[in-house]
Scaffold this motif. Sequence first.
Motif: not given
Length: 256
Positions: A124-139, A172-174, A233-237
């Motif tokens: 969803k918007v705001g998640d940090s993802i890695e896809v198609q060789g790109e890593h970033g935040k969904v805007e 970010t999801q978990l 283990w820690t929080e994502n942020v």
Amino acid sequence: MTTTEIELYFKHIKDLILDYSPKLVVALVILFGGLWFTSFVTKTAKKLMLKQNVEITLTNFLGNIIFWTLRVMLFITVISKLGVETSSFVAILGAAGLAVGLSLQGSLSNFAGGILIILFKPFKVGDSIEVQGEHGKVEEIMIFSTKIITATNQVVYIPNGLLSNGKIKNYTQLGTRRVDLDIMTNYTSDISGLKAKLEKIASSHPLLLSNSKAEVYINHFTDTNIHFTVRVWTENVHHMQVKSDILEQTKDLVQL
């Protein structure tokens, strides 16, 4: 043109005006009333979805579908009141839609991918993802593509067709994330003492999850070094901060 012909011509025009005026008035009433109605229904539907905590992306998407579906129905209704044969028009519209669909197969694939992403929510918007060789935040999740902002502040647009059919890594999801560290030392080091010190440093970090503990173990050997793995283990942020802090505190322990 004779006077009689002119009179007949104007009489014909007058008859047409008298014949079509009621139809035109009814069509205009339906048109303006329908424009207000479609906007009202769309806004009301969006408000109801937002009250039900429906994701904003899905709310906007469904709102657009409702809006344009009602507008198309309104257009067909208006031209039918003007005396236009709608069955032929609908057939032409269907044929045109088929031709456009065949010529825009890639766009339709992206459109379908956007629907799947919105419905099944792999991110969803705001998640940090890695896809198609790109890593970033969904805007932003759009109908045909998804906008991602990378760590270097670059904007990447990825077609939704690729996203819906490819592998997506969502950081970010978990809500929590494990920090994995590789610590090297040589064979002259005190293995037991080093392991105990690593456990103490990793376990004492204030940003670790309260219900977890640090794991330290020997991972593998090379010709010149022993490799320890440290896991916490820690929080994502806090992922990068925890990683950096532990590495900084352990740099003086290892012997290379």
